[in-house]
Design a protein around this motif. Structure first.
Motif, mmCIF file in Angstrom:
data_model
loop_
_atom_site.group_PDB
_atom_site.id
_atom_site.type_symbol
_atom_site.label_atom_id
_atom_site.label_comp_id
_atom_site.label_asym_id
_atom_site.label_seq_id
_atom_site.Cartn_x
_atom_site.Cartn_y
_atom_site.Cartn_z
ATOM 1 N N ASN A 68 -12.043 0.069 0.962
ATOM 2 C CA ASN A 68 -11.458 1.188 1.695
ATOM 3 C C ASN A 68 -9.946 1.049 1.822
ATOM 4 N N SER A 69 -9.460 -0.167 1.984
ATOM 5 C CA SER A 69 -8.015 -0.383 2.061
ATOM 6 C C SER A 69 -7.351 -0.010 0.740
ATOM 7 N N GLY A 70 -7.989 -0.370 -0.371
ATOM 8 C CA GLY A 70 -7.460 -0.001 -1.685
ATOM 9 C C GLY A 70 -7.445 1.504 -1.886
ATOM 10 N N THR A 71 -8.506 2.167 -1.441
ATOM 11 C CA THR A 71 -8.581 3.623 -1.554
ATOM 12 C C THR A 71 -7.505 4.276 -0.694
ATOM 13 N N ALA A 72 -7.296 3.775 0.497
ATOM 14 C CA ALA A 72 -6.278 4.339 1.386
ATOM 15 C C ALA A 72 -4.883 4.159 0.789
ATOM 16 N N ALA A 73 -4.648 3.033 0.154
ATOM 17 C CA ALA A 73 -3.342 2.805 -0.474
ATOM 18 C C ALA A 73 -3.131 3.770 -1.630
ATOM 19 N N ARG A 74 -4.168 4.010 -2.426
ATOM 20 C CA ARG A 74 -4.032 4.949 -3.554
ATOM 21 C C ARG A 74 -3.788 6.373 -3.058
ATOM 22 N N VAL A 75 -4.472 6.753 -1.982
ATOM 23 C CA VAL A 75 -4.262 8.091 -1.424
ATOM 24 C C VAL A 75 -2.831 8.199 -0.885
ATOM 25 N N GLY A 76 -2.363 7.163 -0.194
ATOM 26 C CA GLY A 76 -0.993 7.179 0.325
ATOM 27 C C GLY A 76 0.031 7.271 -0.794
ATOM 28 N N ASN A 77 -0.192 6.555 -1.879
ATOM 29 C CA ASN A 77 0.722 6.626 -3.020
ATOM 30 C C ASN A 77 0.696 8.009 -3.680
ATOM 31 N N ALA A 78 -0.481 8.606 -3.753
ATOM 32 C CA ALA A 78 -0.595 9.933 -4.353
ATOM 33 C C ALA A 78 0.157 10.963 -3.507
ATOM 34 N N VAL A 79 0.088 10.839 -2.191
ATOM 35 C CA VAL A 79 0.804 11.754 -1.298
ATOM 36 C C VAL A 79 2.314 11.598 -1.474
ATOM 37 N N LYS A 80 2.776 10.337 -1.573
ATOM 38 C CA LYS A 80 4.193 10.098 -1.776
ATOM 39 C C LYS A 80 4.656 10.627 -3.134
ATOM 40 N N ASP A 81 3.854 10.426 -4.174
ATOM 41 C CA ASP A 81 4.203 10.898 -5.507
ATOM 42 C C ASP A 81 4.241 12.428 -5.573
ATOM 43 N N ALA A 82 3.433 13.083 -4.744
ATOM 44 C CA ALA A 82 3.399 14.546 -4.743
ATOM 45 C C ALA A 82 4.564 15.120 -3.939
#
Length: 64
Positions: free
Chosen positions: A48-62
């Motif tokens: 879940n921590s890995g998934t949350a990090a990927r979602v956070g990175n996707a939001v920043k990239d967008a």
């Protein structure tokens, strides 16, 4: 019934032994459950921590 006869009858009575065996079995199952919960809990938390990090990175990239 005198003391010796009562004591020998108590030694031959296996009803208490069955209860003790069940208690040991339940304690063993609880211990196994706690170990499995700890191992799987850590694995799920890491996932879940890995998934949350990927979602956070996707939001920043967008750009949000």
């Amino acid at each position: 019934m005198n003391f010796k006869e009562r004591f020998l009858a108590l030694l031959h009575d296996e009803q208490g032994a069955e209860l003790a065996e069940y208690a040991v079995g339940v304690a063993l199952l609880v211990a196994i459950g706690i170990v499995v919960y700890k191992v799987l809990g850590d694995a799920i938390n890491d996932s879940n921590s890995g998934t949350a990090a990927r979602v956070g990175n996707a939001v920043k990239d967008a750009g949000y």
